[in-house]
Design a protein around this motif. Structure first.
Motif, mmCIF file in Angstrom:
data_model
loop_
_atom_site.group_PDB
_atom_site.id
_atom_site.type_symbol
_atom_site.label_atom_id
_atom_site.label_comp_id
_atom_site.label_asym_id
_atom_site.label_seq_id
_atom_site.Cartn_x
_atom_site.Cartn_y
_atom_site.Cartn_z
ATOM 1 N N ARG A 19 41.245 65.493 -81.659
ATOM 2 C CA ARG A 19 40.901 64.147 -81.532
ATOM 3 C C ARG A 19 42.108 63.483 -81.321
ATOM 4 O O ARG A 19 42.973 63.284 -82.624
ATOM 5 N N ILE A 20 42.349 62.462 -80.273
ATOM 6 C CA ILE A 20 43.490 61.568 -80.262
ATOM 7 C C ILE A 20 43.025 60.302 -80.171
ATOM 8 O O ILE A 20 42.032 59.710 -79.762
ATOM 9 N N ASP A 21 44.070 59.393 -80.862
ATOM 10 C CA ASP A 21 43.782 57.784 -81.008
ATOM 11 C C ASP A 21 44.892 57.011 -80.422
ATOM 12 O O ASP A 21 45.970 57.538 -80.875
ATOM 13 N N ALA A 45 41.214 54.292 -66.399
ATOM 14 C CA ALA A 45 42.220 54.816 -66.714
ATOM 15 C C ALA A 45 42.413 55.997 -67.841
ATOM 16 O O ALA A 45 43.024 57.103 -67.633
ATOM 17 N N ILE A 46 41.758 55.827 -68.946
ATOM 18 C CA ILE A 46 41.539 56.785 -69.851
ATOM 19 C C ILE A 46 40.663 57.946 -69.133
ATOM 20 O O ILE A 46 41.192 59.224 -69.368
ATOM 21 N N VAL A 47 39.663 57.759 -68.546
ATOM 22 C CA VAL A 47 39.096 58.877 -67.868
ATOM 23 C C VAL A 47 39.566 59.669 -67.007
ATOM 24 O O VAL A 47 39.660 60.824 -66.671
ATOM 25 N N LYS A 48 40.470 58.737 -66.040
ATOM 26 C CA LYS A 48 41.429 59.646 -65.044
ATOM 27 C C LYS A 48 42.414 60.311 -65.898
ATOM 28 O O LYS A 48 42.984 61.512 -65.577
ATOM 29 N N ALA A 49 43.055 60.035 -67.126
ATOM 30 C CA ALA A 49 44.019 60.793 -67.784
ATOM 31 C C ALA A 49 43.492 61.887 -68.182
ATOM 32 O O ALA A 49 43.873 63.080 -68.143
ATOM 33 N N TYR A 65 34.963 64.085 -75.063
ATOM 34 C CA TYR A 65 34.112 62.754 -75.463
ATOM 35 C C TYR A 65 35.027 61.802 -75.693
ATOM 36 O O TYR A 65 35.936 61.831 -76.491
ATOM 37 N N THR A 66 34.810 60.614 -75.286
ATOM 38 C CA THR A 66 35.766 59.215 -75.424
ATOM 39 C C THR A 66 35.028 57.956 -75.458
ATOM 40 O O THR A 66 33.818 57.818 -74.767
ATOM 41 N N PHE A 67 35.531 57.147 -76.330
ATOM 42 C CA PHE A 67 34.936 55.784 -76.295
ATOM 43 C C PHE A 67 36.325 55.034 -76.637
ATOM 44 O O PHE A 67 37.265 55.430 -77.466
ATOM 45 N N SER A 68 36.375 53.959 -76.346
ATOM 46 C CA SER A 68 37.592 52.684 -76.504
ATOM 47 C C SER A 68 38.774 53.712 -76.371
ATOM 48 O O SER A 68 38.970 54.221 -75.067
ATOM 49 N N ASP A 69 39.644 53.975 -77.290
ATOM 50 C CA ASP A 69 41.022 54.527 -77.136
ATOM 51 C C ASP A 69 41.028 55.781 -77.808
ATOM 52 O O ASP A 69 42.070 56.488 -78.165
ATOM 53 N N GLU A 70 39.870 56.526 -78.067
ATOM 54 C CA GLU A 70 39.684 57.655 -78.741
ATOM 55 C C GLU A 70 39.140 58.812 -77.811
ATOM 56 O O GLU A 70 38.343 58.419 -76.923
#
Length: 246
Positions: A19-21, A45-49, A65-70
């Motif tokens: 998990r990265i934040d 941009a998060i999704v493309k990364a 799995y992502t939300f916000s900057d996590e």
């Protein structure tokens, strides 16, 4: 001096979640003029990364799995032979670079990382936990920035929301014309990035016949179910079973 690298051989046994934040993202993104509480350009941009990571990093997460900057990556294989220093440095640095490239940022951003050893049967419980955090983040953010938009100072808004439960913030927002249950699903539940098989139609000129082939595509699902529901359990089971077959 080599003997001083005392942590370099620390290893984890798969499966694991990494998990990265985002580190200090709130202030950095505010300076860059992103919308609050949610900015579609930022989320894209998060999704493309993440998609770039799936395609080009050389590592093979089952899903992210992502939300916000996590972002939570689930790995079945022993990437980097399970070397913790490698996992904790390569993955967040790759996402930092990919994210910065997508947005052409004016200042550097960084992510931190942690590793969670997990049994596969506990993956759903983990995702329920993080999705609950996505919901908490959603309703808190809407309440906080709604008060800010009304002219309240940041400290005053934080003080007003302190110790309020979800139903209190629901009512606060509803009184101001915001039905939090109607905001986009990805804001409330997060986004799942995974591999998906698609059929591609073609033509074989030598045999003079139409052909169909299967290709694997990285796919982002913005309309995911609650992992705590039967629909969510089936959704996750399908992802895990599909990747087992591969």
């Amino acid at each position: 001096m080599k003997r001083r690298e005392i942590y370099s051989d620390l290893r984890c046994i798969p499966p694991v979640i990494v998990r990265i934040d985002g580190r200090n993202f709130k202030n950095a993104l505010a300076r860059m003029g992103f919308e609050k509480p949610y900015d579609e350009k930022f989320t894209s941009a998060i999704v493309k990364a993440i998609e770039t990571f799936f395609k080009k990093s050389g590592l093979s997460p089952v899903f992210a799995y992502t939300f916000s900057d996590e972002i939570s990556f689930f790995f079945r294989d022993d990437a980097f032979d399970g070397r913790i220093e490698k996992l904790d440095s390569t993955i967040p640095s790759y996402i930092s670079s990919a994210f910065s490239m997508v947005l052409d940022l004016e200042e550097p951003v960084s992510f931190d990382s942690r590793i969670i050893p997990i049994h596969e049967e506990d993956v759903r419980e983990y995702l329920i936990w993080r999705q609950n955090e996505a919901w908490r983040n959603c309703i808190n953010s809407y309440a906080y920035y709604t008060l800010i938009s009304e002219g309240m100072e940041e400290q005053e808004a934080a003080r007003m929301l302190k110790n309020k439960v979800s139903s209190d913030m629901h009512e606060l927002l509803f009184e101001r014309g915001i039905n939090i249950s109607k905001v986009p699903t990805w804001q409330r539940r997060g986004i799942m990035v995974m591999k998906k098989e698609i059929e591609i139609e073609g033509f074989n000129p030598q045999l003079n016949v139409e052909t169909t082939s299967t290709r694997t595509k990285v796919f982002a699902e913005y309309e995911i179910p609650l992992f705590s529901s039967e629909e969510g359990a089936a959704f996750l089971q399908k992802i895990l079973a599909k990747n087992t077959e591969e």
